[in-house]
Design a protein around this motif. Structure first.
Motif, PDB file in Angstrom:
ATOM      1  N   SER A   1      10.815 -11.309  -0.816  1.00 22.84           N
ATOM      2  CA  SER A   1       9.466 -10.845  -0.492  1.00 22.84           C
ATOM      3  C   SER A   1       8.432 -11.582  -1.334  1.00 22.84           C
ATOM      4  O   SER A   1       8.727 -12.056  -2.436  1.00 22.84           O
ATOM      5  N   ARG A   2       7.247 -11.672  -0.783  1.00 21.85           N
ATOM      6  CA  ARG A   2       6.118 -12.291  -1.462  1.00 21.85           C
ATOM      7  C   ARG A   2       4.905 -11.394  -1.288  1.00 21.85           C
ATOM      8  O   ARG A   2       4.709 -10.784  -0.243  1.00 21.85           O
ATOM      9  N   ASP A   3       4.077 -11.311  -2.317  1.00 28.18           N
ATOM     10  CA  ASP A   3       2.849 -10.527  -2.249  1.00 28.18           C
ATOM     11  C   ASP A   3       1.705 -11.401  -1.730  1.00 28.18           C
ATOM     12  O   ASP A   3       1.679 -12.614  -1.966  1.00 28.18           O
ATOM     13  N   THR A   4       0.789 -10.772  -1.022  1.00 22.92           N
ATOM     14  CA  THR A   4      -0.405 -11.466  -0.554  1.00 22.92           C
ATOM     15  C   THR A   4      -1.641 -10.649  -0.881  1.00 22.92           C
ATOM     16  O   THR A   4      -1.597  -9.415  -0.864  1.00 22.92           O
ATOM     17  N   GLU A   5      -2.709 -11.323  -1.207  1.00 20.59           N
ATOM     18  CA  GLU A   5      -3.973 -10.642  -1.483  1.00 20.59           C
ATOM     19  C   GLU A   5      -4.747 -10.393  -0.195  1.00 20.59           C
ATOM     20  O   GLU A   5      -5.709  -9.612  -0.184  1.00 20.59           O
ATOM     21  N   LYS A   6      -4.327 -11.035   0.890  1.00 21.18           N
ATOM     22  CA  LYS A   6      -5.023 -10.874   2.158  1.00 21.18           C
ATOM     23  C   LYS A   6      -4.499  -9.640   2.884  1.00 21.18           C
ATOM     24  O   LYS A   6      -3.296  -9.398   2.919  1.00 21.18           O
ATOM     25  N   PRO A   7      -5.386  -8.843   3.479  1.00 18.61           N
ATOM     26  CA  PRO A   7      -4.928  -7.656   4.231  1.00 18.61           C
ATOM     27  C   PRO A   7      -4.138  -8.077   5.464  1.00 18.61           C
ATOM     28  O   PRO A   7      -4.539  -8.991   6.185  1.00 18.61           O
ATOM     29  N   ILE A   8      -3.014  -7.426   5.699  1.00 17.88           N
ATOM     30  CA  ILE A   8      -2.159  -7.756   6.841  1.00 17.88           C
ATOM     31  C   ILE A   8      -2.678  -7.054   8.085  1.00 17.88           C
ATOM     32  O   ILE A   8      -2.833  -5.838   8.112  1.00 17.88           O
ATOM     33  N   ARG A   9      -2.935  -7.843   9.105  1.00 14.62           N
ATOM     34  CA  ARG A   9      -3.370  -7.327  10.401  1.00 14.62           C
ATOM     35  C   ARG A   9      -2.547  -7.986  11.495  1.00 14.62           C
ATOM     36  O   ARG A   9      -2.067  -9.102  11.335  1.00 14.62           O
ATOM     37  N   PHE A  10      -2.398  -7.292  12.595  1.00 16.02           N
ATOM     38  CA  PHE A  10      -1.642  -7.808  13.731  1.00 16.02           C
ATOM     39  C   PHE A  10      -2.629  -8.324  14.767  1.00 16.02           C
ATOM     40  O   PHE A  10      -3.216  -7.560  15.509  1.00 16.02           O
TER      41      PHE A  10
ATOM     42  N   ILE B   1       7.574  -9.342  12.574  1.00 16.69           N
ATOM     43  CA  ILE B   1       7.428  -7.888  12.676  1.00 16.69           C
ATOM     44  C   ILE B   1       6.412  -7.399  11.645  1.00 16.69           C
ATOM     45  O   ILE B   1       6.432  -7.826  10.485  1.00 16.69           O
ATOM     46  N   TYR B   2       5.537  -6.509  12.074  1.00 14.07           N
ATOM     47  CA  TYR B   2       4.490  -5.948  11.223  1.00 14.07           C
ATOM     48  C   TYR B   2       4.713  -4.442  11.099  1.00 14.07           C
ATOM     49  O   TYR B   2       4.861  -3.758  12.112  1.00 14.07           O
ATOM     50  N   VAL B   3       4.720  -3.925   9.873  1.00 13.28           N
ATOM     51  CA  VAL B   3       4.981  -2.502   9.632  1.00 13.28           C
ATOM     52  C   VAL B   3       3.889  -1.927   8.728  1.00 13.28           C
ATOM     53  O   VAL B   3       3.549  -2.519   7.699  1.00 13.28           O
ATOM     54  N   THR B   4       3.368  -0.769   9.102  1.00 16.71           N
ATOM     55  CA  THR B   4       2.342  -0.131   8.292  1.00 16.71           C
ATOM     56  C   THR B   4       2.889   0.296   6.924  1.00 16.71           C
ATOM     57  O   THR B   4       4.070   0.614   6.783  1.00 16.71           O
ATOM     58  N   GLY B   5       1.989   0.324   5.959  1.00 19.26           N
ATOM     59  CA  GLY B   5       2.355   0.829   4.640  1.00 19.26           C
ATOM     60  C   GLY B   5       1.889   2.262   4.433  1.00 19.26           C
ATOM     61  O   GLY B   5       2.002   2.809   3.325  1.00 19.26           O
ATOM     62  N   ASN B   6       1.380   2.890   5.472  1.00 18.44           N
ATOM     63  CA  ASN B   6       0.873   4.269   5.402  1.00 18.44           C
ATOM     64  C   ASN B   6       2.062   5.233   5.272  1.00 18.44           C
ATOM     65  O   ASN B   6       2.680   5.609   6.270  1.00 18.44           O
ATOM     66  N   GLN B   7       2.363   5.653   4.052  1.00 20.06           N
ATOM     67  CA  GLN B   7       3.533   6.497   3.803  1.00 20.06           C
ATOM     68  C   GLN B   7       3.391   7.884   4.424  1.00 20.06           C
ATOM     69  O   GLN B   7       4.387   8.488   4.836  1.00 20.06           O
TER      70      GLN B   7
ATOM     71  N   ASN C   1       8.119 -23.952   1.788  1.00 21.53           N
ATOM     72  CA  ASN C   1       8.481 -24.545   3.076  1.00 21.53           C
ATOM     73  C   ASN C   1       9.685 -23.819   3.674  1.00 21.53           C
ATOM     74  O   ASN C   1      10.627 -23.467   2.965  1.00 21.53           O
ATOM     75  N   ASP C   2       9.652 -23.622   4.995  1.00 19.71           N
ATOM     76  CA  ASP C   2      10.769 -22.990   5.724  1.00 19.71           C
ATOM     77  C   ASP C   2      11.155 -21.647   5.129  1.00 19.71           C
ATOM     78  O   ASP C   2      12.330 -21.269   5.101  1.00 19.71           O
ATOM     79  N   TRP C   3      10.168 -20.878   4.646  1.00 22.68           N
ATOM     80  CA  TRP C   3      10.465 -19.595   4.004  1.00 22.68           C
ATOM     81  C   TRP C   3      10.493 -18.484   5.044  1.00 22.68           C
ATOM     82  O   TRP C   3       9.681 -18.435   5.959  1.00 22.68           O
ATOM     83  N   THR C   4      11.447 -17.591   4.911  1.00 21.40           N
ATOM     84  CA  THR C   4      11.491 -16.390   5.741  1.00 21.40           C
ATOM     85  C   THR C   4      11.738 -15.182   4.843  1.00 21.40           C
ATOM     86  O   THR C   4      12.421 -15.296   3.815  1.00 21.40           O
ATOM     87  N   GLY C   5      11.202 -14.050   5.226  1.00 22.22           N
ATOM     88  CA  GLY C   5      11.372 -12.836   4.433  1.00 22.22           C
ATOM     89  C   GLY C   5      10.232 -11.882   4.710  1.00 22.22           C
ATOM     90  O   GLY C   5       9.685 -11.861   5.810  1.00 22.22           O
ATOM     91  N   ALA C   6       9.863 -11.090   3.708  1.00 17.66           N
ATOM     92  CA  ALA C   6       8.821 -10.076   3.869  1.00 17.66           C
ATOM     93  C   ALA C   6       7.587 -10.455   3.062  1.00 17.66           C
ATOM     94  O   ALA C   6       7.691 -10.918   1.921  1.00 17.66           O
ATOM     95  N   ILE C   7       6.443 -10.284   3.657  1.00 15.36           N
ATOM     96  CA  ILE C   7       5.161 -10.483   2.979  1.00 15.36           C
ATOM     97  C   ILE C   7       4.496  -9.107   2.889  1.00 15.36           C
ATOM     98  O   ILE C   7       4.424  -8.377   3.887  1.00 15.36           O
ATOM     99  N   ILE C   8       4.018  -8.740   1.706  1.00 16.79           N
ATOM    100  CA  ILE C   8       3.504  -7.392   1.453  1.00 16.79           C
ATOM    101  C   ILE C   8       2.086  -7.479   0.892  1.00 16.79           C
ATOM    102  O   ILE C   8       1.838  -8.228  -0.060  1.00 16.79           O
ATOM    103  N   ASP C   9       1.165  -6.711   1.480  1.00 18.65           N
ATOM    104  CA  ASP C   9      -0.204  -6.724   0.968  1.00 18.65           C
ATOM    105  C   ASP C   9      -0.428  -5.569   0.002  1.00 18.65           C
ATOM    106  O   ASP C   9       0.494  -4.804  -0.321  1.00 18.65           O
ATOM    107  N   GLN C  10      -1.653  -5.410  -0.463  1.00 18.18           N
ATOM    108  CA  GLN C  10      -1.959  -4.416  -1.500  1.00 18.18           C
ATOM    109  C   GLN C  10      -1.872  -2.979  -0.993  1.00 18.18           C
ATOM    110  O   GLN C  10      -1.837  -2.041  -1.792  1.00 18.18           O
TER     111      GLN C  10
END
Length: 213
Positions: A53-62, A175-181, A150-159
Motif C-alpha cells: 500500500s501507498r499513501d496519497t495526499e490527494k482525495p480519492i474519487r471515482f 477498485i475503489y472502496v469508501t473509508g467511511n467506517q 513503475n509497474d506498481w500494483t496494490g492499494a492506494i489510501i488517502d487521508q
C-alpha cells in the motif's frame, strides 16, 4: 435449384444457436456485479495487510465522484447510465449502475454501488488483454495519486481511509472502496444476521442428527 448440403444445414443450426444464446443486455451487466454474493463483500472489510500500500495526499474519487454521493448526483455529473441493477441481493436498498466508456482508446466498464443511496464502492473493468494497455491504465492511476513506482500494483489510501486497489488479473480492474467506517459497519451488521441464522440452522441440524443416532 441449389441443394441444401449437410454442412449448410449444420451452419444454419449453429447460426440459430448463436442468436438464441446471445448474451442479453441484462446478463452482460448483472453478470459483472462485483457484490453479488455475501463472500464478495470481503473486499470491503479485509485489512489488506498483505497487499502493498501507498499513501496519497490527494482525495480519492471515482471519476470525480465522491463517496457518499447519491445516484441522482451521479447521473447529474456523469449522465444517464447504460444500465441500472435494482435487484434485491444481499443488502436492502442496494443499487448498482453501469457506464461504458473509452479511456485512451480502451473499452472500460464502470460500476457504482450505492447503499441507502450513498456511493460506497466502484469498479473500473478494463476490456483489453493487451499487457501494455494494462500497464498504461495502472500508470495513469498511479500518476493521478502521486505514486512513482513503475509497474506498481496494490492499494492506494488517502487521508480519509478511502482506497484504490489496482488488480492485474486476467481481466484487469481498479477498485475503489469508501473509508467511511460508519457506513461499512452498517453494511457489515446487515450481513451478519443472515450468516448467524445459517450458522444456528447448521447447529440445529447437527443436534437433530445426534438425536437420531
Amino acid at each position: 435449384m441449389r441443394t441444401l448440403f449437410s454442412s449448410d444445414f449444420q451452419w444454419s443450426l449453429s447460426s440459430k444457436k448463436r442468436r438464441r444464446y446471445q448474451q442479453s443486455r441484462i446478463d452482460f451487466y448483472e453478470g459483472r456485479n462485483a457484490l453479488v454474493s455475501r463472500s464478495s463483500f470481503s473486499v470491503l472489510f479485509n485489512s489488506h495487510d498483505a497487499t502493498p500500500s501507498r499513501d496519497t495526499e490527494k482525495p480519492i474519487r471515482f471519476f470525480g465522484l465522491e463517496f457518499g454521493q447519491s445516484v441522482k448526483e451521479t447521473i447529474k455529473k456523469l449522465g444517464k447510465p447504460n444500465y441500472k441493477d435494482k435487484r434485491t441481493l444481499c443488502l436492502d436498498k442496494h443499487t448498482t449502475i453501469y457506464y461504458r466508456l473509452m479511456i485512451k482508446q480502451v473499452k472500460c466498464i464502470l460500476q457504482m454501488h450505492y447503499y441507502q443511496d450513498q456511493f460506497f464502492f466502484g469498479k473500473m473493468e478494463i476490456r483489453s488483454s493487451n499487457p501494455q494497455t494494462k500497464r498504461d491504465i495502472s500508470a495513469l492511476v498511479c500518476q493521478k495519486y502521486g505514486i512513482s513506482e513503475n509497474d506498481w500494483t496494490g492499494a492506494i489510501i488517502d487521508q480519509n481511509s478511502n482506497k484504490v486497489h489496482i488488480k492485474q488479473n486476467m481481466v484487469p480492474s481498479v477498485i475503489y472502496v469508501t473509508g467511511n467506517q460508519f457506513l461499512l459497519n452498517r453494511i457489515k451488521l446487515e450481513l451478519v444476521p443472515v450468516q448467524s441464522t445459517k450458522r444456528y440452522s447448521r447447529l440445529e441440524q447437527s443436534e437433530l442428527l445426534l438425536d437420531m443416532v
